[in-house]
Write an enzyme that holds these catalytic residues in place. Structure first.
Site, mmCIF file in Angstrom:
data_model
loop_
_atom_site.group_PDB
_atom_site.id
_atom_site.type_symbol
_atom_site.label_atom_id
_atom_site.label_comp_id
_atom_site.label_asym_id
_atom_site.label_seq_id
_atom_site.Cartn_x
_atom_site.Cartn_y
_atom_site.Cartn_z
ATOM 1 N N CYS A 253 -31.260 5.107 11.005
ATOM 2 C CA CYS A 253 -31.884 3.971 11.713
ATOM 3 C C CYS A 253 -30.731 3.044 12.053
ATOM 4 O O CYS A 253 -30.502 2.048 11.379
ATOM 5 C CB CYS A 253 -32.906 3.289 10.818
ATOM 6 S SG CYS A 253 -34.366 4.287 10.490
ATOM 7 N N ALA A 255 -29.380 1.372 14.953
ATOM 8 C CA ALA A 255 -29.146 0.277 15.909
ATOM 9 C C ALA A 255 -29.265 -1.091 15.245
ATOM 10 O O ALA A 255 -30.104 -1.264 14.369
ATOM 11 C CB ALA A 255 -30.158 0.380 17.053
ATOM 12 N N PRO A 256 -28.442 -2.053 15.652
ATOM 13 C CA PRO A 256 -27.452 -2.018 16.743
ATOM 14 C C PRO A 256 -26.078 -1.462 16.345
ATOM 15 O O PRO A 256 -25.104 -1.656 17.058
ATOM 16 C CB PRO A 256 -27.336 -3.496 17.120
ATOM 17 C CG PRO A 256 -27.602 -4.230 15.833
ATOM 18 C CD PRO A 256 -28.587 -3.396 15.067
ATOM 19 N N GLY A 257 -26.014 -0.785 15.225
ATOM 20 C CA GLY A 257 -24.764 -0.090 14.905
ATOM 21 C C GLY A 257 -23.835 -0.837 13.971
ATOM 22 O O GLY A 257 -22.671 -0.461 13.835
ATOM 23 N N GLY A 258 -24.338 -1.879 13.308
ATOM 24 C CA GLY A 258 -23.483 -2.650 12.398
ATOM 25 C C GLY A 258 -22.876 -1.767 11.318
ATOM 26 O O GLY A 258 -21.664 -1.801 11.077
ATOM 27 N N LYS A 259 -23.720 -0.973 10.694
ATOM 28 C CA LYS A 259 -23.213 -0.172 9.567
ATOM 29 C C LYS A 259 -22.502 1.077 10.077
ATOM 30 O O LYS A 259 -21.560 1.546 9.438
ATOM 31 C CB LYS A 259 -24.356 0.150 8.606
ATOM 32 C CG LYS A 259 -24.937 -1.141 8.039
ATOM 33 C CD LYS A 259 -26.049 -0.940 7.060
ATOM 34 C CE LYS A 259 -26.700 -2.269 6.708
ATOM 35 N NZ LYS A 259 -27.481 -2.864 7.814
ATOM 36 N N ASP A 277 -31.345 6.412 16.541
ATOM 37 C CA ASP A 277 -32.324 5.304 16.575
ATOM 38 C C ASP A 277 -33.431 5.668 17.543
ATOM 39 O O ASP A 277 -33.199 6.300 18.573
ATOM 40 C CB ASP A 277 -31.685 3.969 16.970
ATOM 41 C CG ASP A 277 -32.519 2.779 16.449
ATOM 42 O OD1 ASP A 277 -32.187 2.237 15.375
ATOM 43 O OD2 ASP A 277 -33.518 2.421 17.107
ATOM 44 N N ASP A 303 -36.489 10.120 16.860
ATOM 45 C CA ASP A 303 -37.315 9.629 15.754
ATOM 46 C C ASP A 303 -36.860 10.297 14.455
ATOM 47 O O ASP A 303 -36.911 11.524 14.333
ATOM 48 C CB ASP A 303 -38.781 9.978 16.059
ATOM 49 C CG ASP A 303 -39.738 9.382 15.041
ATOM 50 O OD1 ASP A 303 -39.286 8.962 13.955
ATOM 51 O OD2 ASP A 303 -40.946 9.341 15.345
ATOM 52 N N CYS A 374 -33.538 -4.903 4.353
ATOM 53 C CA CYS A 374 -33.237 -6.334 4.217
ATOM 54 C C CYS A 374 -34.525 -7.064 3.822
ATOM 55 O O CYS A 374 -34.747 -8.205 4.190
ATOM 56 C CB CYS A 374 -32.595 -6.918 5.476
ATOM 57 S SG CYS A 374 -33.576 -6.740 6.957
HETATM 58 C C1 SAM Z 1 -32.863 -2.548 10.001
HETATM 59 S S1 SAM Z 1 -32.612 -1.961 11.600
HETATM 60 C C2 SAM Z 1 -31.110 -1.063 11.420
HETATM 61 C C3 SAM Z 1 -29.858 -1.911 11.415
HETATM 62 C C4 SAM Z 1 -28.600 -1.078 11.524
HETATM 63 N N1 SAM Z 1 -28.521 -0.071 10.487
HETATM 64 C C5 SAM Z 1 -27.353 -1.923 11.499
HETATM 65 O O1 SAM Z 1 -26.718 -2.046 10.439
HETATM 66 O O2 SAM Z 1 -26.968 -2.458 12.547
HETATM 67 C C6 SAM Z 1 -33.789 -0.667 11.687
HETATM 68 C C7 SAM Z 1 -33.685 0.212 12.913
HETATM 69 O O3 SAM Z 1 -34.557 1.329 12.688
HETATM 70 C C8 SAM Z 1 -35.006 1.768 13.948
HETATM 71 N N2 SAM Z 1 -36.146 2.653 13.692
HETATM 72 C C9 SAM Z 1 -37.410 2.317 13.342
HETATM 73 N N3 SAM Z 1 -38.143 3.419 13.160
HETATM 74 C C10 SAM Z 1 -37.338 4.478 13.395
HETATM 75 C C11 SAM Z 1 -37.525 5.889 13.385
HETATM 76 N N4 SAM Z 1 -38.717 6.420 13.083
HETATM 77 N N5 SAM Z 1 -36.480 6.676 13.696
HETATM 78 C C12 SAM Z 1 -35.269 6.143 14.007
HETATM 79 N N6 SAM Z 1 -35.046 4.822 14.051
HETATM 80 C C13 SAM Z 1 -36.055 4.001 13.737
HETATM 81 C C14 SAM Z 1 -35.292 0.490 14.682
HETATM 82 O O4 SAM Z 1 -35.289 0.700 16.087
HETATM 83 C C15 SAM Z 1 -34.137 -0.421 14.211
HETATM 84 O O5 SAM Z 1 -33.089 -0.372 15.134
#
Ligand code: SAM
Length: 442
Positions: A253, A255-259, A277, A303, A374
Protein backbone atom coordinates in the site's frame (compact mmCIF):
# COMPACT_ATOMS: atom_id res chain seq x y z
CA UNK A 1 -7.15 47.73 0.44
CA UNK A 2 -8.27 44.26 1.52
CA UNK A 3 -10.68 44.09 4.46
CA UNK A 4 -9.57 40.52 5.23
CA UNK A 5 -12.96 39.07 4.34
CA UNK A 6 -11.67 37.19 1.26
CA UNK A 7 -9.28 35.09 3.36
CA UNK A 8 -11.97 34.43 5.99
CA UNK A 9 -14.40 33.43 3.24
CA UNK A 10 -11.81 31.03 1.74
CA UNK A 11 -11.29 29.42 5.16
CA UNK A 12 -15.07 29.20 5.66
CA UNK A 13 -15.50 27.46 2.28
CA UNK A 14 -12.75 24.96 3.18
CA UNK A 15 -14.23 24.21 6.61
CA UNK A 16 -17.72 23.86 5.10
CA UNK A 17 -16.27 21.48 2.50
CA UNK A 18 -15.03 19.23 5.31
CA UNK A 19 -17.92 19.40 7.78
CA UNK A 20 -20.74 19.69 5.25
CA UNK A 21 -19.55 17.80 2.20
CA UNK A 22 -17.15 15.26 3.69
CA UNK A 23 -14.15 16.51 1.70
CA UNK A 24 -10.64 16.04 3.05
CA UNK A 25 -9.14 19.31 4.23
CA UNK A 26 -6.40 18.99 1.61
CA UNK A 27 -9.04 18.83 -1.14
CA UNK A 28 -11.18 21.53 0.45
CA UNK A 29 -8.21 23.90 0.65
CA UNK A 30 -7.19 23.39 -2.99
CA UNK A 31 -9.05 26.48 -4.23
CA UNK A 32 -7.17 28.04 -7.15
CA UNK A 33 -8.91 31.39 -6.54
CA UNK A 34 -7.20 32.00 -3.20
CA UNK A 35 -4.64 34.78 -3.39
CA UNK A 36 -1.22 33.09 -2.89
CA UNK A 37 -0.34 35.81 -0.38
CA UNK A 38 -3.32 34.69 1.77
CA UNK A 39 -2.74 30.94 1.54
CA UNK A 40 -0.86 30.43 4.81
CA UNK A 41 -3.42 32.51 6.74
CA UNK A 42 -6.38 30.70 5.16
CA UNK A 43 -4.77 27.39 5.98
CA UNK A 44 -4.10 28.40 9.60
CA UNK A 45 -7.73 29.51 10.04
CA UNK A 46 -9.16 26.32 8.53
CA UNK A 47 -6.84 24.02 10.48
CA UNK A 48 -7.51 25.90 13.71
CA UNK A 49 -11.28 25.99 13.27
CA UNK A 50 -11.37 22.23 12.66
CA UNK A 51 -8.84 21.44 15.40
CA UNK A 52 -10.82 23.33 18.06
CA UNK A 53 -14.20 23.04 16.37
CA UNK A 54 -15.70 20.40 18.63
CA UNK A 55 -15.20 22.72 21.59
CA UNK A 56 -16.45 25.76 19.67
CA UNK A 57 -19.47 23.84 18.39
CA UNK A 58 -20.62 23.54 22.02
CA UNK A 59 -20.36 27.32 22.29
CA UNK A 60 -22.44 27.69 19.12
CA UNK A 61 -25.04 25.41 20.75
CA UNK A 62 -25.48 28.06 23.45
CA UNK A 63 -25.50 31.03 21.07
CA UNK A 64 -27.92 29.82 18.40
CA UNK A 65 -31.57 29.07 18.90
CA UNK A 66 -31.51 26.56 16.03
CA UNK A 67 -29.78 23.21 16.50
CA UNK A 68 -26.32 22.73 14.97
CA UNK A 69 -27.63 20.34 12.30
CA UNK A 70 -30.25 22.89 11.23
CA UNK A 71 -27.54 25.43 10.31
CA UNK A 72 -26.08 25.35 6.80
CA UNK A 73 -22.46 24.11 6.56
CA UNK A 74 -21.43 27.66 5.57
CA UNK A 75 -23.06 29.13 8.65
CA UNK A 76 -21.53 26.44 10.87
CA UNK A 77 -18.14 27.19 9.32
CA UNK A 78 -18.55 30.98 9.67
CA UNK A 79 -19.20 30.58 13.38
CA UNK A 80 -16.30 28.16 13.89
CA UNK A 81 -13.86 30.35 11.95
CA UNK A 82 -15.07 33.47 13.79
CA UNK A 83 -14.92 31.92 17.26
CA UNK A 84 -11.57 30.30 16.50
CA UNK A 85 -10.06 33.71 15.78
CA UNK A 86 -11.49 35.23 18.96
CA UNK A 87 -10.37 32.41 21.25
CA UNK A 88 -7.15 31.11 19.71
CA UNK A 89 -5.70 33.34 16.99
CA UNK A 90 -3.62 36.45 17.34
CA UNK A 91 -5.82 38.52 15.04
CA UNK A 92 -7.17 41.75 16.55
CA UNK A 93 -10.68 40.95 17.76
CA UNK A 94 -12.51 43.82 16.05
CA UNK A 95 -10.89 42.90 12.72
CA UNK A 96 -11.77 39.24 13.21
CA UNK A 97 -15.43 40.06 13.84
CA UNK A 98 -15.89 42.55 11.02
CA UNK A 99 -14.01 40.44 8.44
CA UNK A 100 -15.95 37.29 9.37
CA UNK A 101 -19.28 39.13 9.19
CA UNK A 102 -18.27 40.48 5.79
CA UNK A 103 -17.23 36.95 4.75
CA UNK A 104 -20.82 35.84 5.39
CA UNK A 105 -21.83 37.92 2.34
CA UNK A 106 -19.09 36.34 0.23
CA UNK A 107 -20.19 32.76 0.97
CA UNK A 108 -23.88 33.26 0.22
CA UNK A 109 -24.96 33.84 3.82
CA UNK A 110 -25.68 37.60 3.59
CA UNK A 111 -28.94 37.13 5.47
CA UNK A 112 -27.09 35.55 8.38
CA UNK A 113 -24.49 38.35 8.66
CA UNK A 114 -26.34 40.02 11.56
CA UNK A 115 -26.67 36.70 13.36
CA UNK A 116 -22.92 35.97 12.96
CA UNK A 117 -22.14 39.46 14.26
CA UNK A 118 -24.43 38.97 17.28
CA UNK A 119 -22.96 35.54 18.12
CA UNK A 120 -19.36 36.74 17.95
CA UNK A 121 -20.06 39.84 20.03
CA UNK A 122 -21.93 37.84 22.64
CA UNK A 123 -18.96 35.46 22.83
CA UNK A 124 -16.70 38.47 23.48
CA UNK A 125 -18.94 39.51 26.36
CA UNK A 126 -19.73 36.09 27.89
CA UNK A 127 -16.65 34.09 26.90
CA UNK A 128 -15.90 32.56 30.29
CA UNK A 129 -19.39 31.30 31.03
CA UNK A 130 -19.87 29.94 27.50
CA UNK A 131 -16.54 28.09 27.57
CA UNK A 132 -17.18 26.73 31.05
CA UNK A 133 -20.26 24.95 29.73
CA UNK A 134 -18.37 23.63 26.69
CA UNK A 135 -15.55 22.40 28.92
CA UNK A 136 -17.81 20.38 31.19
CA UNK A 137 -17.17 17.26 29.08
CA UNK A 138 -13.80 15.75 28.10
CA UNK A 139 -14.85 15.95 24.45
CA UNK A 140 -15.57 19.66 24.81
CA UNK A 141 -12.48 20.46 26.80
CA UNK A 142 -10.17 18.55 24.44
CA UNK A 143 -12.19 19.31 21.32
CA UNK A 144 -12.85 15.75 20.12
CA UNK A 145 -16.03 13.90 19.17
CA UNK A 146 -17.27 11.73 22.03
CA UNK A 147 -16.66 8.45 20.19
CA UNK A 148 -12.92 9.19 19.80
CA UNK A 149 -12.67 10.14 23.49
CA UNK A 150 -14.41 6.88 24.42
CA UNK A 151 -12.24 4.77 22.13
CA UNK A 152 -9.00 6.32 23.42
CA UNK A 153 -10.08 6.00 27.07
CA UNK A 154 -10.99 2.37 26.49
CA UNK A 155 -7.67 1.58 24.79
CA UNK A 156 -5.23 3.86 26.61
CA UNK A 157 -6.80 4.51 30.03
CA UNK A 158 -4.78 7.12 31.90
CA UNK A 159 -2.73 8.00 28.82
CA UNK A 160 -5.83 9.05 26.88
CA UNK A 161 -5.83 12.67 28.10
CA UNK A 162 -2.23 13.08 27.05
CA UNK A 163 -3.05 11.77 23.58
CA UNK A 164 -6.10 14.04 23.31
CA UNK A 165 -3.94 17.05 24.20
CA UNK A 166 -1.19 15.99 21.75
CA UNK A 167 -3.80 15.76 18.98
CA UNK A 168 -4.36 19.52 19.29
CA UNK A 169 -0.68 20.49 19.31
CA UNK A 170 1.12 21.85 16.26
CA UNK A 171 3.20 18.99 14.83
CA UNK A 172 6.83 19.50 13.92
CA UNK A 173 7.81 19.52 10.27
CA UNK A 174 10.14 16.53 10.05
CA UNK A 175 12.41 15.93 7.08
CA UNK A 176 14.16 12.72 6.05
CA UNK A 177 17.59 13.05 4.54
CA UNK A 178 17.97 11.09 1.29
CA UNK A 179 20.98 9.05 2.40
CA UNK A 180 21.61 8.00 -1.21
CA UNK A 181 22.45 11.63 -2.00
CA UNK A 182 23.54 13.31 1.24
CA UNK A 183 24.07 12.73 4.95
CA UNK A 184 21.87 13.96 7.79
CA UNK A 185 24.71 16.23 8.96
CA UNK A 186 25.27 17.69 5.49
CA UNK A 187 21.52 18.31 5.11
CA UNK A 188 21.41 20.03 8.52
CA UNK A 189 24.33 22.24 7.45
CA UNK A 190 22.66 23.05 4.12
CA UNK A 191 19.43 23.98 5.89
CA UNK A 192 21.29 26.06 8.48
CA UNK A 193 22.89 27.98 5.65
CA UNK A 194 19.40 28.68 4.29
CA UNK A 195 18.40 29.98 7.74
CA UNK A 196 16.61 26.89 9.10
CA UNK A 197 17.42 25.55 12.53
CA UNK A 198 17.01 21.75 12.81
CA UNK A 199 17.04 19.14 15.57
CA UNK A 200 18.09 15.50 15.31
CA UNK A 201 15.64 12.75 16.38
CA UNK A 202 17.17 10.05 18.64
CA UNK A 203 15.80 6.89 16.98
CA UNK A 204 15.51 8.12 13.38
CA UNK A 205 19.04 8.75 12.07
CA UNK A 206 17.90 10.38 8.82
CA UNK A 207 15.32 12.64 10.51
CA UNK A 208 15.58 16.36 11.16
CA UNK A 209 12.86 18.37 12.89
CA UNK A 210 12.64 21.90 11.58
CA UNK A 211 12.44 24.53 14.31
CA UNK A 212 10.02 26.67 12.29
CA UNK A 213 7.50 25.40 9.76
CA UNK A 214 8.24 26.33 6.18
CA UNK A 215 6.99 25.61 2.68
CA UNK A 216 9.28 22.72 1.70
CA UNK A 217 8.72 23.43 -1.99
CA UNK A 218 10.84 26.51 -1.46
CA UNK A 219 13.77 24.47 -0.09
CA UNK A 220 16.44 23.69 -2.65
CA UNK A 221 17.30 20.49 -0.79
CA UNK A 222 13.71 19.31 -1.27
CA UNK A 223 13.39 20.37 -4.90
CA UNK A 224 16.68 18.65 -5.74
CA UNK A 225 15.71 15.42 -3.94
CA UNK A 226 18.05 15.54 -0.97
CA UNK A 227 15.16 15.27 1.48
CA UNK A 228 11.51 14.36 1.90
CA UNK A 229 8.85 15.21 4.45
CA UNK A 230 8.18 12.28 6.79
CA UNK A 231 7.34 12.07 10.48
CA UNK A 232 9.94 10.27 12.59
CA UNK A 233 7.45 7.53 13.56
CA UNK A 234 6.95 6.69 9.88
CA UNK A 235 10.74 6.49 9.51
CA UNK A 236 10.70 3.33 11.66
CA UNK A 237 9.07 1.18 8.98
CA UNK A 238 12.28 0.67 7.02
CA UNK A 239 14.58 -0.31 9.92
CA UNK A 240 11.89 -2.66 11.23
CA UNK A 241 11.56 -4.23 7.77
CA UNK A 242 15.30 -4.94 7.83
CA UNK A 243 15.63 -5.52 4.06
CA UNK A 244 19.07 -6.58 2.77
CA UNK A 245 20.78 -6.31 -0.64
CA UNK A 246 19.53 -8.93 -3.08
CA UNK A 247 16.05 -9.19 -1.57
CA UNK A 248 12.68 -8.81 -3.32
CA UNK A 249 10.43 -6.38 -1.48
CA UNK A 250 6.71 -5.69 -1.89
CA UNK A 251 5.42 -2.35 -0.58
CA UNK A 252 1.77 -3.30 -0.77
CA UNK A 253 0.00 0.00 0.00
CA UNK A 254 2.70 2.29 -1.19
CA UNK A 255 1.30 5.66 -2.24
CA UNK A 256 2.46 8.39 -2.09
CA UNK A 257 5.70 6.47 -1.74
CA UNK A 258 7.14 7.85 1.50
CA UNK A 259 8.32 4.50 2.76
CA UNK A 260 9.24 3.18 -0.71
CA UNK A 261 11.60 6.12 -1.08
CA UNK A 262 13.06 5.62 2.38
CA UNK A 263 13.66 1.92 1.63
CA UNK A 264 15.43 2.61 -1.67
CA UNK A 265 17.53 5.37 -0.11
CA UNK A 266 18.64 3.21 2.80
CA UNK A 267 19.19 -0.21 1.25
CA UNK A 268 21.15 -0.18 -2.00
CA UNK A 269 21.29 -3.34 -4.11
CA UNK A 270 17.79 -4.69 -3.55
CA UNK A 271 16.85 -7.21 -6.26
CA UNK A 272 13.41 -5.66 -6.82
CA UNK A 273 11.00 -3.27 -5.13
CA UNK A 274 7.36 -3.51 -6.20
CA UNK A 275 5.41 -0.44 -5.06
CA UNK A 276 1.73 -1.34 -5.33
CA UNK A 277 -1.27 0.90 -4.81
CA UNK A 278 -4.90 0.53 -5.79
CA UNK A 279 -5.38 4.23 -6.53
CA UNK A 280 -3.98 5.26 -9.92
CA UNK A 281 -3.76 8.96 -9.02
CA UNK A 282 -1.92 8.22 -5.82
CA UNK A 283 0.35 5.75 -7.63
CA UNK A 284 1.31 8.67 -9.89
CA UNK A 285 2.54 10.45 -6.77
CA UNK A 286 4.86 7.49 -6.01
CA UNK A 287 6.40 7.97 -9.46
CA UNK A 288 6.76 11.73 -8.96
CA UNK A 289 8.31 11.35 -5.52
CA UNK A 290 10.78 8.68 -6.62
CA UNK A 291 11.75 10.75 -9.67
CA UNK A 292 12.46 13.76 -7.45
CA UNK A 293 14.63 11.58 -5.19
CA UNK A 294 16.47 9.98 -8.14
CA UNK A 295 15.18 6.50 -7.25
CA UNK A 296 13.43 3.75 -9.18
CA UNK A 297 10.92 1.01 -8.28
CA UNK A 298 8.44 -1.13 -10.14
CA UNK A 299 5.33 1.01 -9.53
CA UNK A 300 2.15 -1.01 -10.11
CA UNK A 301 -1.49 0.01 -9.92
CA UNK A 302 -3.39 -2.92 -8.43
CA UNK A 303 -5.37 -4.29 -5.53
CA UNK A 304 -3.27 -5.93 -2.83
CA UNK A 305 -6.24 -8.22 -2.15
CA UNK A 306 -5.58 -9.74 -5.58
CA UNK A 307 -2.91 -12.39 -4.88
CA UNK A 308 -1.34 -11.84 -8.30
CA UNK A 309 -1.08 -8.02 -8.14
CA UNK A 310 2.48 -6.85 -8.72
CA UNK A 311 3.48 -10.04 -10.51
CA UNK A 312 4.33 -13.62 -9.55
CA UNK A 313 6.84 -14.98 -7.06
CA UNK A 314 7.34 -14.72 -3.32
CA UNK A 315 8.83 -11.71 -1.54
CA UNK A 316 11.52 -11.69 1.15
CA UNK A 317 10.04 -8.60 2.71
CA UNK A 318 6.51 -7.19 2.60
CA UNK A 319 5.41 -3.85 4.01
CA UNK A 320 1.68 -3.57 4.62
CA UNK A 321 1.13 0.09 5.54
CA UNK A 322 -2.59 -0.47 5.73
CA UNK A 323 -5.42 2.01 5.08
CA UNK A 324 -6.63 3.01 8.55
CA UNK A 325 -8.59 5.52 10.62
CA UNK A 326 -5.60 7.87 10.89
CA UNK A 327 -6.27 8.36 14.60
CA UNK A 328 -2.51 8.62 15.20
CA UNK A 329 -2.13 11.63 12.90
CA UNK A 330 -5.01 13.85 14.03
CA UNK A 331 -2.54 16.61 14.94
CA UNK A 332 -1.61 16.81 11.23
CA UNK A 333 -5.11 16.13 9.91
CA UNK A 334 -7.72 17.69 12.21
CA UNK A 335 -10.35 16.90 9.55
CA UNK A 336 -10.17 13.27 10.77
CA UNK A 337 -12.15 14.36 13.84
CA UNK A 338 -14.99 15.39 11.52
CA UNK A 339 -14.75 12.83 8.74
CA UNK A 340 -14.33 9.52 10.56
CA UNK A 341 -17.35 7.72 11.96
CA UNK A 342 -17.30 5.05 14.69
CA UNK A 343 -18.49 2.39 12.25
CA UNK A 344 -15.47 3.04 10.00
CA UNK A 345 -13.21 1.34 12.51
CA UNK A 346 -14.73 -2.12 12.18
CA UNK A 347 -14.96 -1.78 8.38
CA UNK A 348 -11.28 -0.84 8.27
CA UNK A 349 -10.33 -3.66 10.64
CA UNK A 350 -12.06 -6.19 8.36
CA UNK A 351 -10.14 -4.87 5.37
CA UNK A 352 -6.87 -4.86 7.32
CA UNK A 353 -7.41 -8.51 8.30
CA UNK A 354 -8.09 -9.51 4.70
CA UNK A 355 -5.04 -7.62 3.41
CA UNK A 356 -2.82 -9.26 6.00
CA UNK A 357 -4.11 -12.76 5.19
CA UNK A 358 -3.68 -12.36 1.42
CA UNK A 359 -0.26 -10.74 1.60
CA UNK A 360 1.05 -13.32 4.06
CA UNK A 361 0.70 -15.96 1.33
CA UNK A 362 3.14 -13.97 -0.78
CA UNK A 363 5.89 -14.01 1.84
CA UNK A 364 8.84 -16.38 1.32
CA UNK A 365 9.75 -18.84 4.11
CA UNK A 366 12.08 -17.04 6.52
CA UNK A 367 10.77 -13.70 5.24
CA UNK A 368 9.37 -10.78 7.24
CA UNK A 369 6.14 -8.85 6.86
CA UNK A 370 5.74 -5.54 8.68
CA UNK A 371 2.14 -4.55 9.40
CA UNK A 372 1.86 -0.81 10.01
CA UNK A 373 -0.91 1.72 10.56
CA UNK A 374 -1.08 5.36 11.59
CA UNK A 375 -3.99 4.41 13.85
CA UNK A 376 -3.68 4.08 17.63
CA UNK A 377 -6.89 2.07 18.04
CA UNK A 378 -6.40 -1.49 19.17
CA UNK A 379 -9.20 -2.74 16.93
CA UNK A 380 -7.03 -1.87 13.91
CA UNK A 381 -3.75 -2.94 15.44
CA UNK A 382 -3.35 -5.46 18.22
CA UNK A 383 -6.70 -7.13 17.52
CA UNK A 384 -5.88 -7.55 13.81
CA UNK A 385 -2.48 -9.05 14.56
CA UNK A 386 -3.78 -11.25 17.40
CA UNK A 387 -6.49 -12.74 15.18
CA UNK A 388 -3.93 -13.32 12.44
CA UNK A 389 -1.46 -15.01 14.80
CA UNK A 390 -4.18 -17.24 16.22
CA UNK A 391 -5.08 -18.43 12.70
CA UNK A 392 -1.52 -18.70 11.35
CA UNK A 393 0.74 -21.16 13.19
CA UNK A 394 3.64 -20.59 10.78
CA UNK A 395 3.81 -16.89 11.78
CA UNK A 396 6.13 -15.69 14.54
CA UNK A 397 5.77 -12.21 16.02
CA UNK A 398 9.24 -10.65 16.27
CA UNK A 399 8.48 -6.96 16.90
CA UNK A 400 10.36 -6.83 20.18
CA UNK A 401 13.64 -8.20 18.81
CA UNK A 402 13.24 -6.14 15.63
CA UNK A 403 12.74 -2.96 17.64
CA UNK A 404 15.72 -3.68 19.88
CA UNK A 405 17.79 -3.47 16.71
CA UNK A 406 16.65 0.13 16.18
CA UNK A 407 19.07 2.29 18.16
CA UNK A 408 17.51 4.87 20.46
CA UNK A 409 13.93 3.59 20.21
CA UNK A 410 12.08 4.10 23.50
CA UNK A 411 11.26 0.75 25.16
CA UNK A 412 8.00 -0.98 24.22
CA UNK A 413 5.20 -0.56 26.74
CA UNK A 414 5.21 -4.05 28.28
CA UNK A 415 2.16 -6.30 28.03
CA UNK A 416 0.54 -4.18 25.35
CA UNK A 417 1.60 -6.32 22.42
CA UNK A 418 1.63 -7.88 19.99
CA UNK A 419 3.27 -5.03 18.17
CA UNK A 420 4.62 -1.63 19.09
CA UNK A 421 2.49 1.50 19.47
CA UNK A 422 3.93 4.99 19.46
CA UNK A 423 1.42 7.36 20.99
CA UNK A 424 1.22 10.91 19.66
CA UNK A 425 3.05 13.37 21.82
CA UNK A 426 4.94 10.77 23.86
CA UNK A 427 8.18 10.70 21.88
CA UNK A 428 7.28 13.84 19.90
CA UNK A 429 6.13 11.78 16.91
CA UNK A 430 2.85 10.97 15.25
CA UNK A 431 0.98 7.95 16.56
CA UNK A 432 1.91 4.76 14.76
CA UNK A 433 1.65 0.99 15.14
CA UNK A 434 4.07 -1.67 13.91
CA UNK A 435 4.04 -5.45 14.11
CA UNK A 436 6.87 -7.52 12.62
CA UNK A 437 5.82 -11.00 11.55
CA UNK A 438 8.16 -13.70 10.27
CA UNK A 439 7.26 -16.84 8.36
CA UNK A 440 8.91 -19.82 9.98
CA UNK A 441 11.15 -21.86 7.66
CA UNK A 442 9.33 -25.14 8.28
C1 SAM B 1 -1.44 4.71 4.71
S1 SAM B 1 -1.45 4.96 3.01
C2 SAM B 1 0.16 4.42 2.55
C3 SAM B 1 1.26 5.42 2.80
C4 SAM B 1 2.57 5.01 2.15
N1 SAM B 1 2.99 3.69 2.57
C5 SAM B 1 3.67 6.00 2.42
O1 SAM B 1 4.49 5.77 3.32
O2 SAM B 1 3.75 7.01 1.71
C6 SAM B 1 -2.44 3.62 2.46
C7 SAM B 1 -2.49 3.42 0.96
O3 SAM B 1 -3.14 2.16 0.74
C8 SAM B 1 -3.78 2.25 -0.51
N2 SAM B 1 -4.72 1.12 -0.57
C9 SAM B 1 -5.91 0.99 0.05
N3 SAM B 1 -6.44 -0.21 -0.22
C10 SAM B 1 -5.57 -0.85 -1.03
C11 SAM B 1 -5.57 -2.13 -1.66
N4 SAM B 1 -6.59 -2.98 -1.50
N5 SAM B 1 -4.52 -2.45 -2.44
C12 SAM B 1 -3.48 -1.59 -2.61
N6 SAM B 1 -3.44 -0.38 -2.05
C13 SAM B 1 -4.46 -0.01 -1.26
C14 SAM B 1 -4.38 3.62 -0.51
O4 SAM B 1 -4.64 4.06 -1.83
C15 SAM B 1 -3.28 4.45 0.19
O5 SAM B 1 -2.45 5.04 -0.77
Amino acid sequence: MSDGSASRAAAVRAVAGVIGRGQSLETALADPNVDPADRAFVQALAFGALRFGHRLKLVVGQLATRKWDALTPELQALLLVGLYQLEYAETAEHAAVSATVEAARRVGEARAAGFVNACLRRFQREREALLAVADASVGGRTSHPAWIVDALEQDWHDQAERVLAANNAHPPLTLRANLARTTTEALAAELAEAGHETHAVPFAPAALDLGRPTDVRALQAFVEGRCSVQDAAAQLAVPLLDARPGMRVLDACAAPGGKTGHLLESVPGLAEVVALDVDPLRAGRIRDNLARLGLAANVVVGDALDPTAGGPGLFDRILLDAPCSGTGVIRRHPDIKWLRRPRDVSTLADRQKRLLAVLWERLAPGGRLVYATCSILRAENRAVVRAFLAATPEAAEVTESASLAVAGLPPLPAARGPGLTLLPGVAGTDGFYYACLERRQH
